[in-house]
Design a protein around this motif. Structure first.
Motif, short mmCIF file in Angstrom:
data_model
loop_
_atom_site.label_atom_id
_atom_site.label_comp_id
_atom_site.label_asym_id
_atom_site.label_seq_id
_atom_site.Cartn_x
_atom_site.Cartn_y
_atom_site.Cartn_z
N ILE A 168 0.86 -1.18 0.00
CA ILE A 168 0.00 0.00 0.00
C ILE A 168 0.89 1.23 0.00
CG2 ILE A 168 -1.77 1.32 1.26
CD1 ILE A 168 -2.56 -1.29 2.66
N ILE A 169 0.56 2.21 -0.83
CA ILE A 169 1.28 3.48 -0.84
C ILE A 169 0.27 4.61 -0.69
CG2 ILE A 169 2.92 4.97 -2.04
CD1 ILE A 169 3.54 2.48 -3.83
N GLY A 170 0.40 5.39 0.37
CA GLY A 170 -0.39 6.59 0.50
C GLY A 170 0.29 7.69 -0.28
N LEU A 171 -0.35 8.16 -1.35
CA LEU A 171 0.23 9.20 -2.19
C LEU A 171 -0.35 10.56 -1.80
CD1 LEU A 171 0.17 7.63 -5.77
CD2 LEU A 171 2.11 7.81 -4.21
N LEU A 172 0.52 11.59 -1.82
CA LEU A 172 0.12 12.94 -1.48
C LEU A 172 0.49 13.86 -2.64
CD1 LEU A 172 2.07 12.70 1.85
CD2 LEU A 172 -0.23 11.87 1.46
N GLU A 173 -0.31 14.89 -2.83
CA GLU A 173 -0.09 15.88 -3.88
C GLU A 173 -0.20 15.28 -5.28
OE1 GLU A 173 2.96 18.81 -3.64
OE2 GLU A 173 2.62 19.20 -1.51
N VAL A 174 -1.19 14.46 -5.50
CA VAL A 174 -1.53 14.02 -6.85
C VAL A 174 -2.47 15.07 -7.44
CG1 VAL A 174 -2.58 12.23 -8.26
CG2 VAL A 174 -1.29 11.60 -6.20
N GLN A 175 -2.07 15.68 -8.53
CA GLN A 175 -2.92 16.68 -9.18
C GLN A 175 -3.91 16.00 -10.13
OE1 GLN A 175 -0.57 19.78 -11.05
NE2 GLN A 175 -0.29 20.84 -9.10
N ASP A 176 -4.87 16.79 -10.59
CA ASP A 176 -5.87 16.24 -11.52
C ASP A 176 -5.25 16.01 -12.90
OD1 ASP A 176 -5.98 18.72 -12.97
OD2 ASP A 176 -7.43 19.50 -11.53
N ASN A 177 -6.07 15.53 -13.82
CA ASN A 177 -5.56 15.03 -15.10
C ASN A 177 -4.89 16.09 -15.97
OD1 ASN A 177 -6.46 12.47 -14.50
ND2 ASN A 177 -8.40 12.69 -15.60
N ASN A 178 -5.24 17.35 -15.81
CA ASN A 178 -4.58 18.38 -16.61
C ASN A 178 -3.78 19.36 -15.76
OD1 ASN A 178 -6.57 19.97 -15.50
ND2 ASN A 178 -7.72 20.26 -17.41
N GLY A 179 -3.33 18.88 -14.61
CA GLY A 179 -2.43 19.68 -13.80
C GLY A 179 -3.03 21.02 -13.39
N GLU A 180 -2.28 22.08 -13.59
CA GLU A 180 -2.68 23.39 -13.08
C GLU A 180 -3.53 24.18 -14.06
OE1 GLU A 180 0.70 25.40 -11.36
OE2 GLU A 180 1.41 23.53 -10.45
N LYS A 181 -4.07 23.54 -15.09
CA LYS A 181 -5.05 24.20 -15.95
C LYS A 181 -6.35 24.33 -15.16
CE LYS A 181 -7.31 23.90 -20.46
NZ LYS A 181 -7.48 23.11 -21.71
N ASP A 182 -6.77 25.55 -14.93
CA ASP A 182 -7.89 25.82 -14.01
C ASP A 182 -9.19 25.86 -14.80
OD1 ASP A 182 -9.37 26.39 -11.81
OD2 ASP A 182 -8.40 28.31 -11.35
N ASP A 183 -9.70 24.67 -15.14
CA ASP A 183 -10.91 24.60 -15.97
C ASP A 183 -12.02 23.79 -15.31
OD1 ASP A 183 -9.88 22.05 -16.12
OD2 ASP A 183 -9.83 21.93 -18.30
N GLY A 184 -11.89 23.51 -14.01
CA GLY A 184 -12.92 22.76 -13.31
C GLY A 184 -12.68 21.27 -13.25
N THR A 185 -11.67 20.76 -13.96
CA THR A 185 -11.36 19.33 -13.91
C THR A 185 -10.86 18.96 -12.51
OG1 THR A 185 -10.75 19.27 -16.24
CG2 THR A 185 -9.86 17.51 -14.83
N VAL A 294 -5.09 5.52 6.84
CA VAL A 294 -5.56 6.90 6.65
C VAL A 294 -4.42 7.73 6.07
CG1 VAL A 294 -6.54 8.95 7.74
CG2 VAL A 294 -7.12 6.66 8.61
N ALA A 295 -4.66 8.33 4.90
CA ALA A 295 -3.68 9.21 4.26
C ALA A 295 -4.00 10.65 4.62
CB ALA A 295 -3.70 9.02 2.75
N ASN A 296 -2.98 11.38 5.07
CA ASN A 296 -3.14 12.75 5.53
C ASN A 296 -2.17 13.68 4.79
OD1 ASN A 296 -4.79 12.41 8.29
ND2 ASN A 296 -3.25 10.78 8.20
N HIS A 297 -2.59 14.92 4.61
CA HIS A 297 -1.69 15.97 4.14
C HIS A 297 -2.13 17.26 4.84
CE1 HIS A 297 0.21 18.42 0.61
NE2 HIS A 297 0.86 18.57 1.75
N PHE A 298 -1.58 17.46 6.04
CA PHE A 298 -1.99 18.60 6.85
C PHE A 298 -1.57 19.93 6.20
CE2 PHE A 298 -1.97 16.28 11.25
CZ PHE A 298 -2.90 15.38 10.75
N ASN A 299 -2.19 21.02 6.64
CA ASN A 299 -1.86 22.33 6.08
C ASN A 299 -0.39 22.66 6.28
OD1 ASN A 299 -2.76 22.67 8.99
ND2 ASN A 299 -1.96 24.73 8.63
N SER A 300 0.16 23.44 5.36
CA SER A 300 1.59 23.72 5.33
C SER A 300 1.98 24.79 6.34
CB SER A 300 2.01 24.18 3.93
OG SER A 300 1.61 25.53 3.73
N LYS A 301 3.28 25.05 6.42
CA LYS A 301 3.81 26.07 7.32
C LYS A 301 3.79 27.46 6.68
CE LYS A 301 6.78 23.30 10.31
NZ LYS A 301 6.27 23.87 11.56
N GLY A 302 3.17 27.60 5.53
CA GLY A 302 3.06 28.90 4.89
C GLY A 302 2.43 29.93 5.82
N GLY A 303 3.05 31.12 5.90
CA GLY A 303 2.55 32.17 6.78
C GLY A 303 3.27 32.24 8.11
#
Length: 384
Positions: A168-185, A294-303
């Motif tokens: 089993i591999i818990g993967l984090l930060e998998v983007q959608d099929n068209n990456g950072e194209k902001d079209d609702g996908t 349970v796969a987790n990706h807590f909020n970052s240290k940004g800020g």
């Protein structure tokens, strides 16, 4: 960095004041050793003699500990001609001016000496496949999408070879099929597919995957990318138990028959998860036993304020949200153990905090064991 709230100027005791006393001065570093890969600067340490309290890893890195944020580390503001790795060493002195920018003291070098490589190679697990043992891994694939080119091959090799293709591999930060194209996908099936194919090409098994797509742009990360947590699993070794699959807004629960949804999100409408990833619980069966992962990706240290910044001690505002998230996830573990005190529960992911932090203490509670605590202190890290 500072132990008096910046009320005293004390270069003998405060790292901040020490470097301030050298700002705009010409200094020399002898036998500087690289303690991390090149980003915008080269991080190095020098031999400060015995009894410094430093914790140096076997590969030459510098451990951040509860006792010290390592104010003695030095940033060299230069781009090397060849890639640098942890443990590489400069063969001659580095002379330059001490400067300050972006909340960091930096050395502006006149030139960079030659490098003696340490020969560091990517690590490989010592864990081997065993019919009686389940192997589980956590992997942040850092904004992965099907257009990632060479990274697809690198990740496939890392999972198939270096990680020895875990069950089993818990993967984090998998983007959608068209990456950072902001079209609702939001669907990421193609992202998982190309990664699975790369793993196979490097001799790994034919993994299956499961995830729940987030609501568009609701889980943080790059706009349009819709990063999420998900699972790869080897169906030749384990089974994803047959339950209805959850959606982005329905909360999973645990009862006498196991998870109500598989996979299912933990309390996804809770305000504590705003602009952050929602933990994903999945139920597997291995060797006749139920295993909840349970796969987790807590909020970052940004800020958060910077260690060498103008406010001392620095305010780490991001910890407030992580503490709330950790308490929610620990509460979910409690709810499982109330029904089944002998349940097998694995908590993994990118928790964006240190092993000794309040976040990890709240997540662990009385119910879990933080396996990193079982390691020698020099090994208690997962990121440089």
């Amino acid at each position: 960095m500072d132990n008096d709230g910046m009320t005293l100027f004390d270069p003998q005791e405060d790292g901040l004041d020490f470097f301030e006393s050298l700002e705009a001065m010409r200094v020399e570093l002898n036998d500087a050793t690289v303690i991390g890969p090149y980003g915008y600067e080269i991080p190095v340490r020098i031999d400060n003699g015995p009894n410094t309290g430093e914790v140096v890893t076997e590969t030459g890195g510098l451990m951040l500990t509860e006792r010290s944020q390592n104010p003695q580390r030095i940033l060299i503001d230069a781009k090397p001609s060849t890639p640098l790795k942890t443990g590489d060493r400069f063969v001659g002195p580095i002379t330059g001016i001490v400067s300050y920018s972006f909340s960091n003291y930096k050395l502006l070098p006149e030139r960079l000496p030659d490098i003696v490589p340490a020969g560091l190679q990517p690590a490989s697990t010592r864990l081997m496949q065993d019919d009686r043992k389940l192997t589980v891994a956590s992997f942040n694939v850092e904004n992965f999408d099907p257009g990632d080119g060479q990274r697809i091959d690198q990740l496939g090799q890392a999972i198939a070879v270096n990680l020895n293709h875990p069950d089993i591999i818990g993967l984090l930060e998998v983007q959608d099929n068209n990456g950072e194209k902001d079209d609702g996908t939001t669907d990421a099936s193609e992202s998982f597919r190309v990664l699975i194919e790369s793993i196979r090409a490097h001799g790994g098994p034919e993994y299956a995957f499961t995830d729940i797509a987030p609501e568009n742009n609701k889980d943080g990360g790059a706009p349009g990318g819709n990063i999420r947590v998900g699972f790869l699993y080897n169906p030749q070794r384990i089974t994803l138990t047959d339950k209805p699959k959850g959606d982005s807004v329905t909360s999973v629960t645990y009862g006498a028959q196991g998870l109500s949804l598989n996979p299912g999100r933990i309390d996804p409408l809770n305000a504590s998860f705003d602009d952050s990833r929602k933990p994903l619980a999945a139920e597997f069966e291995f060797a006749g036993q139920q295993v909840i992962v349970v796969a987790n990706h807590f909020n970052s240290k940004g800020g958060d304020q910077a260690p060498f910044g103008g406010a001392q001690p620095p305010v780490r505002s991001s910890e407030i949200q992580r503490a709330k998230i950790a308490a929610i996830v620990n509460g979910f573990v409690k709810s499982i153990l109330q029904v089944n005190p002998k349940a097998n529960v694995v908590m993994l992911g990118d928790l964006n905090d240190f092993q000794f932090s309040e976040t990890l203490s709240l997540l662990r509670g009385q119910e879990l064991t933080n396996l990193i605590d079982k390691l020698d202190e020099k090994e208690r890290y997962s990121y440089i």
